[in-house]
Design a protein around this motif. Structure first.
Motif, PDB file in Angstrom:
ATOM      1  N   SER A  44    -101.833  78.637  -4.810  1.00 27.88           N
ATOM      2  CA  SER A  44    -101.842  77.197  -4.558  1.00 27.88           C
ATOM      3  C   SER A  44    -101.668  76.933  -3.067  1.00 27.88           C
ATOM      4  O   SER A  44    -100.992  77.688  -2.364  1.00 27.88           O
ATOM      5  CB  SER A  44    -100.722  76.516  -5.346  1.00 27.88           C
ATOM      6  N   VAL A  45    -102.279  75.844  -2.604  1.00 28.74           N
ATOM      7  CA  VAL A  45    -102.279  75.525  -1.172  1.00 28.74           C
ATOM      8  C   VAL A  45    -102.098  74.027  -0.986  1.00 28.74           C
ATOM      9  O   VAL A  45    -102.722  73.227  -1.685  1.00 28.74           O
ATOM     10  CB  VAL A  45    -103.599  75.968  -0.496  1.00 28.74           C
ATOM     11  N   SER A  46    -101.239  73.654  -0.039  1.00 28.74           N
ATOM     12  CA  SER A  46    -101.149  72.268   0.429  1.00 28.74           C
ATOM     13  C   SER A  46    -101.548  72.256   1.895  1.00 28.74           C
ATOM     14  O   SER A  46    -100.906  72.913   2.723  1.00 28.74           O
ATOM     15  CB  SER A  46     -99.734  71.718   0.261  1.00 28.74           C
ATOM     16  N   ARG A  47    -102.604  71.514   2.223  1.00 32.38           N
ATOM     17  CA  ARG A  47    -103.120  71.553   3.594  1.00 32.38           C
ATOM     18  C   ARG A  47    -102.246  70.792   4.577  1.00 32.38           C
ATOM     19  O   ARG A  47    -102.501  70.839   5.779  1.00 32.38           O
ATOM     20  CB  ARG A  47    -104.557  71.010   3.623  1.00 32.38           C
ATOM     21  N   SER A  48    -101.249  70.068   4.090  1.00 29.52           N
ATOM     22  CA  SER A  48    -100.340  69.386   5.013  1.00 29.52           C
ATOM     23  C   SER A  48     -99.197  70.289   5.471  1.00 29.52           C
ATOM     24  O   SER A  48     -98.430  69.933   6.353  1.00 29.52           O
ATOM     25  CB  SER A  48     -99.751  68.136   4.355  1.00 29.52           C
ATOM     26  N   MET A  49     -99.078  71.471   4.869  1.00 26.20           N
ATOM     27  CA  MET A  49     -98.082  72.446   5.331  1.00 26.20           C
ATOM     28  C   MET A  49     -98.738  73.303   6.416  1.00 26.20           C
ATOM     29  O   MET A  49     -99.931  73.526   6.383  1.00 26.20           O
ATOM     30  CB  MET A  49     -97.629  73.338   4.166  1.00 26.20           C
ATOM     31  N   PRO A  50     -98.009  73.808   7.394  1.00 21.75           N
ATOM     32  CA  PRO A  50     -96.548  73.697   7.546  1.00 21.75           C
ATOM     33  C   PRO A  50     -96.095  72.498   8.358  1.00 21.75           C
ATOM     34  O   PRO A  50     -94.909  72.363   8.635  1.00 21.75           O
ATOM     35  CB  PRO A  50     -96.217  74.996   8.280  1.00 21.75           C
ATOM     36  N   ASN A  51     -97.038  71.615   8.788  1.00 22.23           N
ATOM     37  CA  ASN A  51     -96.650  70.505   9.660  1.00 22.23           C
ATOM     38  C   ASN A  51     -95.686  69.537   8.994  1.00 22.23           C
ATOM     39  O   ASN A  51     -94.949  68.816   9.672  1.00 22.23           O
ATOM     40  CB  ASN A  51     -97.904  69.746  10.124  1.00 22.23           C
ATOM     41  N   ALA A  52     -95.697  69.491   7.644  1.00 23.86           N
ATOM     42  CA  ALA A  52     -94.820  68.558   6.942  1.00 23.86           C
ATOM     43  C   ALA A  52     -93.376  69.033   6.899  1.00 23.86           C
ATOM     44  O   ALA A  52     -92.479  68.239   6.609  1.00 23.86           O
ATOM     45  CB  ALA A  52     -95.331  68.344   5.512  1.00 23.86           C
ATOM     46  N   LEU A  53     -93.134  70.324   7.203  1.00 28.63           N
ATOM     47  CA  LEU A  53     -91.792  70.898   7.086  1.00 28.63           C
ATOM     48  C   LEU A  53     -91.214  71.227   8.452  1.00 28.63           C
ATOM     49  O   LEU A  53     -91.939  71.358   9.442  1.00 28.63           O
ATOM     50  CB  LEU A  53     -91.843  72.170   6.227  1.00 28.63           C
ATOM     51  N   THR A  54     -89.904  71.387   8.485  1.00 27.07           N
ATOM     52  CA  THR A  54     -89.241  71.822   9.714  1.00 27.07           C
ATOM     53  C   THR A  54     -89.406  73.337   9.872  1.00 27.07           C
ATOM     54  O   THR A  54     -89.815  74.041   8.942  1.00 27.07           O
ATOM     55  CB  THR A  54     -87.749  71.483   9.664  1.00 27.07           C
ATOM     56  N   ASP A  55     -89.078  73.835  11.048  1.00 27.03           N
ATOM     57  CA  ASP A  55     -89.157  75.279  11.290  1.00 27.03           C
ATOM     58  C   ASP A  55     -88.279  76.042  10.318  1.00 27.03           C
ATOM     59  O   ASP A  55     -88.649  77.115   9.820  1.00 27.03           O
ATOM     60  CB  ASP A  55     -88.750  75.601  12.724  1.00 27.03           C
ATOM     61  N   GLU A  56     -87.091  75.503  10.044  1.00 26.06           N
ATOM     62  CA  GLU A  56     -86.156  76.165   9.141  1.00 26.06           C
ATOM     63  C   GLU A  56     -86.705  76.209   7.724  1.00 26.06           C
ATOM     64  O   GLU A  56     -86.604  77.229   7.025  1.00 26.06           O
ATOM     65  CB  GLU A  56     -84.818  75.423   9.174  1.00 26.06           C
ATOM     66  N   GLN A  57     -87.327  75.117   7.285  1.00 22.87           N
ATOM     67  CA  GLN A  57     -87.913  75.080   5.944  1.00 22.87           C
ATOM     68  C   GLN A  57     -89.102  76.023   5.847  1.00 22.87           C
ATOM     69  O   GLN A  57     -89.266  76.730   4.843  1.00 22.87           O
ATOM     70  CB  GLN A  57     -88.331  73.649   5.608  1.00 22.87           C
ATOM     71  N   ASN A  58     -89.927  76.065   6.887  1.00 21.75           N
ATOM     72  CA  ASN A  58     -91.066  76.991   6.878  1.00 21.75           C
ATOM     73  C   ASN A  58     -90.602  78.438   6.813  1.00 21.75           C
ATOM     74  O   ASN A  58     -91.237  79.273   6.162  1.00 21.75           O
ATOM     75  CB  ASN A  58     -91.930  76.767   8.128  1.00 21.75           C
ATOM     76  N   ALA A  59     -89.495  78.747   7.492  1.00 21.13           N
ATOM     77  CA  ALA A  59     -88.970  80.118   7.443  1.00 21.13           C
ATOM     78  C   ALA A  59     -88.540  80.482   6.023  1.00 21.13           C
ATOM     79  O   ALA A  59     -88.768  81.609   5.555  1.00 21.13           O
ATOM     80  CB  ALA A  59     -87.797  80.251   8.413  1.00 21.13           C
ATOM     81  N   LEU A  60     -87.927  79.540   5.313  1.00 22.08           N
ATOM     82  CA  LEU A  60     -87.537  79.776   3.921  1.00 22.08           C
ATOM     83  C   LEU A  60     -88.751  80.062   3.053  1.00 22.08           C
ATOM     84  O   LEU A  60     -88.744  80.986   2.233  1.00 22.08           O
ATOM     85  CB  LEU A  60     -86.779  78.565   3.383  1.00 22.08           C
ATOM     86  N   ILE A  61     -89.807  79.260   3.219  1.00 23.55           N
ATOM     87  CA  ILE A  61     -90.999  79.428   2.384  1.00 23.55           C
ATOM     88  C   ILE A  61     -91.685  80.754   2.675  1.00 23.55           C
ATOM     89  O   ILE A  61     -92.134  81.458   1.768  1.00 23.55           O
ATOM     90  CB  ILE A  61     -91.965  78.241   2.599  1.00 23.55           C
ATOM     91  N   ARG A  62     -91.777  81.119   3.961  1.00 24.09           N
ATOM     92  CA  ARG A  62     -92.401  82.405   4.306  1.00 24.09           C
ATOM     93  C   ARG A  62     -91.637  83.565   3.680  1.00 24.09           C
ATOM     94  O   ARG A  62     -92.240  84.499   3.143  1.00 24.09           O
ATOM     95  CB  ARG A  62     -92.462  82.559   5.833  1.00 24.09           C
TER      96      ARG A  62
END
Length: 479
Positions: A357-375
């Motif tokens: 699944s893909v959301s094209r608004s990521m990763p700009n919609a999240l903070t750096d800390e949230q993106n690190a969690l998802i990665r």
């Protein structure tokens, strides 16, 4: 001018100043030919057949042949015969929504079907086949919209005005997922279109899935599978028209359609009946054009307006995610949510395949800390699933690879995180906090980070003290 005067004036404007008559010359199945209309018709015009003074059958012009207009009805053709008078409606089809439609259930013709009385009419008409806002005048996507579902809030961040497709086979749980988002979303209004739905499931959806609170801030448009193709297609147009009304009022609207596949099937019936040539899997060319026109109507509005966040389910035939409608929708929307039958079979609902699944608004919609969690979480899932066969066979020996050892501990916890009962709501911040607790990573929360970005340092240059976001979820000690 008061509200009542505006409504009366709007109704007077809708009155026709003339009537153009024709008559039925041929009936073949659900296709009706009429003649005697002159130049008063075009594709999409509405014609009313009058087999008797008390009976009115609305139809739509779907084509022309040998100087005659071809119609398809919104209802049954009972009582219609040769020579039946046909009255042409000279104004384009439109509806007049009002805020008092919230909590109501209507059909594709914007008529109430919930037994709660007549609908109030608003002051402004919204064309059923409205055009999307001009691309250059649209706003950009807004902030992340809280959908109340952990898998969506964390792994598939959806922004205000974004359009997402939900791709799933039958019985995988897409309708329940839609109802959860309609009930728990932070949007102001939900507009739900049940296109081609099973009749017996409508009341279950309203009472059990959506619930009284969800219905109170929703408008539900219903066209069951036994209704004519035009009515099923019309339900999708009506859903978008109602959503556009609320967007024009400056509201954040969550628009859900289940499913656009049945909309496409209805358009296929209409096109083939009108004589269009079949192309891919029997779908005529107009089907794909109509899909794009429908889905493009969702999204951000002009400056000063709200946004329509669209979530459109796609019923993939035979679990084939590359069939024509899936391919077409995937190319139009701003992201896709893939629901996998094998995930549902092992009891994890909602059965969203995070890696596909893909959301094209990521990763700009999240903070750096949230993106690190998802990665980190995606890396754990990928590592485990790459080794899943060896793990099941007992061929993997602990200690051989530290990454796999970590995945063996964390993967079951992430699976539990992704499992969510339909009566359970999880906010965005809580979703990330719980994920951070599982991964044993620090998390301060997006709200706190936003405060720190705008908080000035004191005179000595020291930074303001940070208030750490605390989670109620406890990390499980690794062995």
């Amino acid at each position: 001018m008061d509200r009542l005067s505006e409504q009366v004036a709007a109704q007077i404007d809708q009155l026709s100043t003339k009537e153009i008559y024709g008559e039925v010359t041929k009936i073949l199945g659900l296709l009706v030919e009429i003649a005697g209309f002159g130049r008063g018709l075009s594709i999409g015009s509405i014609v009313h057949l009058k087999p008797s003074p008390e009976k009115d059958i609305p139809c739509e012009v779907v084509g022309f042949r040998d100087g005659h207009a071809l119609l398809m009805p919104f209802g049954t053709l009972e009582g219609v015969g040769l020579g039946c008078p046909a009255i042409i409606q000279d104004k384009p089809p439109a509806i007049m929504p009002d805020e008092r439609w919230l909590g109501r259930v209507i059909n594709g013709m914007a008529e109430p079907i919930d037994g709660k009385g007549a609908l109030y009419e608003g002051a402004h008409a919204i064309p059923l086949k409205n055009k999307p806002p001009l691309p250059a005048s649209r706003q950009r996507l807004g902030a992340q919209l809280d959908l109340g579902v952990r898998a969506m809030n964390a792994f598939l961040a959806t922004c205000q005005g974004q359009r997402m497709g939900i791709f799933a086979g039958s019985g995988v749980g897409k309708s329940v997922l839609l109802s959860m988002m309609a009930r728990y979303t932070s949007a102001d209004v939900a507009v739900i279109g049940l296109v081609g739905e099973r009749g017996r499931e409508v009341q279950e959806f309203l009472e059990d899935d959506l619930g009284e609170d969800g219905l109170a801030r929703s408008v539900v448009v219903v066209a069951t599978g036994d209704e004519p193709a035009l009515m099923r297609r019309q339900a999708a147009y009506t859903t978008l028209a109602v959503a556009e009304y609320f967007r024009g009022q400056g509201k954040q609207v969550l628009c859900l359609i289940d499913s656009v596949t049945r909309f496409a099937m209805a358009q296929r019936e209409i096109g083939l009946s009108a004589g269009e040539p079949p192309t891919s899997k029997g779908y005529p060319p107009t089907t794909f054009g109509e899909l794009a026109r429908l889905l493009e109507r969702a999204g951000p509005g002009a400056p000063g307006e709200g946004s329509i966040t669209g979530l459109f389910s796609v019923l993939v035939e035979g679990d084939d995610h590359n069939e024509p409608i899936s391919d077409a929708v995937r190319g139009i929307v701003d992201g896709h949510i893939v629901m996998d039958r094998s995930i549902a079979d092992r009891g994890r609902y909602p059965a969203i395949d995070i890696l596909k699944s893909v959301s094209r608004s990521m990763p700009n919609a999240l903070t750096d800390e949230q993106n690190a969690l998802i990665r980190k979480a995606k890396k754990v899932i990928t590592t485990y699933e790459d080794m899943a066969e060896l793990i099941r066979l007992g061929a993997y020996r602990r200690g051989s690879d530290p990454a796999v050892d970590e995945a063996l501990i964390l993967y079951p916890q992430i699976e539990e995180f992704l499992t969510q009962n339909k009566d359970d709501r999880t906010l965005i911040e809580e979703s990330f906090a719980r994920l951070a607790a599982i991964l044993e990573m620090p998390y301060e929360g997006a709200a706190q980070q936003a405060i720190e970005r705008v908080s000035p340092s004191d005179a000595s240059g020291a930074k303001p003290e940070r208030a750490r976001f605390t989670s109620t979820a406890k990390p499980i000690r690794r062995s």
